[in-house]
Design a protein around this motif. Structure first.
Motif, PDB file in Angstrom:
ATOM      1  N   TYR A  36     124.825  18.669  15.237  1.00 30.85           N
ATOM      2  CA  TYR A  36     125.566  18.569  16.496  1.00 30.85           C
ATOM      3  C   TYR A  36     124.823  17.617  17.436  1.00 30.85           C
ATOM      4  O   TYR A  36     124.251  18.051  18.446  1.00 30.85           O
ATOM      5  CB  TYR A  36     125.707  19.938  17.154  1.00 30.85           C
ATOM      6  N   LEU A  41     123.626  24.311  27.930  1.00 31.49           N
ATOM      7  CA  LEU A  41     124.192  23.726  26.714  1.00 31.49           C
ATOM      8  C   LEU A  41     123.218  23.837  25.548  1.00 31.49           C
ATOM      9  O   LEU A  41     123.596  24.183  24.425  1.00 31.49           O
ATOM     10  CB  LEU A  41     124.564  22.263  26.966  1.00 31.49           C
ATOM     11  N   TYR A  73     123.485  25.934  21.518  1.00 30.94           N
ATOM     12  CA  TYR A  73     123.291  25.349  20.188  1.00 30.94           C
ATOM     13  C   TYR A  73     122.019  25.829  19.501  1.00 30.94           C
ATOM     14  O   TYR A  73     121.828  25.588  18.304  1.00 30.94           O
ATOM     15  CB  TYR A  73     123.221  23.823  20.302  1.00 30.94           C
ATOM     16  N   MET A  86     124.861  17.765  21.366  1.00 26.83           N
ATOM     17  CA  MET A  86     123.981  18.598  22.178  1.00 26.83           C
ATOM     18  C   MET A  86     122.849  17.765  22.749  1.00 26.83           C
ATOM     19  O   MET A  86     122.545  17.819  23.948  1.00 26.83           O
ATOM     20  CB  MET A  86     123.410  19.750  21.344  1.00 26.83           C
TER      21      MET A  86
END
Length: 307
Positions: A219, A241, A245, A222
């Motif tokens: 990801y 954030l 993750y 992120m």
């Protein structure tokens, strides 16, 4: 051709190398992967890193993958290529090939035989001599290389070698190293510091003076978000954030299983057609896949809450 400089910042994603189930390079997945990284906000890509399975590729395959990615990127972001090799001749040959093709610079990790500061400085001095005017990244990854690069050795390298423009910092624990390198008087110029370790310390690294990340994660958005919010002075949002993750980032950091996990998530996200690694490299069992599926579902719910 854009060359890597001391001003490099943002997120340089360590690109995976997609393979088919039979172990052939999957170039269609490679194109999708590049598009995904750029859409996610990557400011650069790093190809043929450790997590790109570079040691499993032939020299010709390495050159072909770099050429394919360069063509797909088409100058939109700089490309750094991992050029670490047992000998300088091999390193020099790959560097010449990728720089001629349009790469922005190369990354070089130290061989595991180096033990003293003098040995480390001598090695990188020879690297600079063999690579000529090619800008390069010094990869400081003691968990893999076994080489401990102290701040005085790094200072000698960067203060004496103008083509050493960036430190890939992935010492663990190593946050104090960033602070020391940013302390006034340690270096005679400001270099780029991009951090690794899958981004699991990225908020702290940014606060210590890093310019961003040079690492892989399934990801990458992120890491892009954390760097962007840090730049805006909104570390509270950056940490919110990041925390969402973190369970998946933690899963990826398992020694020996990290790449299999990353590729499985990329497969689940539709980025690559197969999660296969080139042998030797094990696939995940059913229980491990189910655990990751659960974490991915929880992440989706948490991101909706944060939105």
């Amino acid at each position: 051709m854009t060359r890597l400089t001391e001003t490099a910042r943002g997120v340089y994603v360590i690109a995976a190398t997609p393979f088919t189930d039979s172990g052939e390079i999957d170039f269609d997945s490679c194109d999708r992967m590049v598009d995904f990284y750029l859409d996610a906000g990557a400011t650069g890509l790093t190809v043929l890193g450790i997590m790109g399975e570079a040691p499993k590729l032939t020299t010709d395959e390495s050159s072909t993958i770099v050429a394919r990615i360069l063509k797909r990127v088409n100058g939109r972001v700089p490309i750094v290529v991992g050029a670490s090799a047992p000998g300088f001749a091999q390193m020099q040959d790959l560097t010449r090939r990728v720089m001629d093709a349009g790469a922005a610079g190369v990354m070089v990790a130290p061989p595991g035989s180096l033990r003293t500061d003098d040995q480390i400085v001598t090695y990188y001095t020879q690297v600079a001599e063999f690579l000529g005017d090619t800008p390069f990244v010094v990869q400081d990854f003691p968990l893999t290389t076994g080489v401990q690069m102290a701040v005085p050795a790094l200072a000698r390298i960067f203060n004496s070698l103008p083509t050493a423009v960036c430190l890939k910092h992935e010492d663990w624990p190593g946050l104090a190293k960033i602070t020391s390198l940013r302390k006034e008087g340690t270096l005679n110029r400001r270099i780029s510091i991009l951090c690794g370790n899958g981004g699991v310390f990225l908020p702290e690294e940014m606060e210590r003076g890093a310019d961003g990340a040079m690492t892989g994660f399934a990801y990458p958005e992120m890491m892009v978000s954390v760097v962007e919010h840090h730049g805006k002075g909104d570390m509270e949002r950056a940490r919110d954030l990041f925390d969402a993750y973190l369970p998946l980032a933690r899963m990826e950091q398992q020694p020996g299983a990290g790449l299999a996990i990353r590729k499985y998530i990329m497969f689940r996200r539709g980025i690559i057609a197969s999660p296969a690694q080139r042998k030797p490299g094990a696939n995940l069992d059913a229980l491990s896949r189910a655990e990751i599926d659960t974490l991915m579902a929880r992440l989706d719910r948490r991101l909706k809450e944060l939105a």
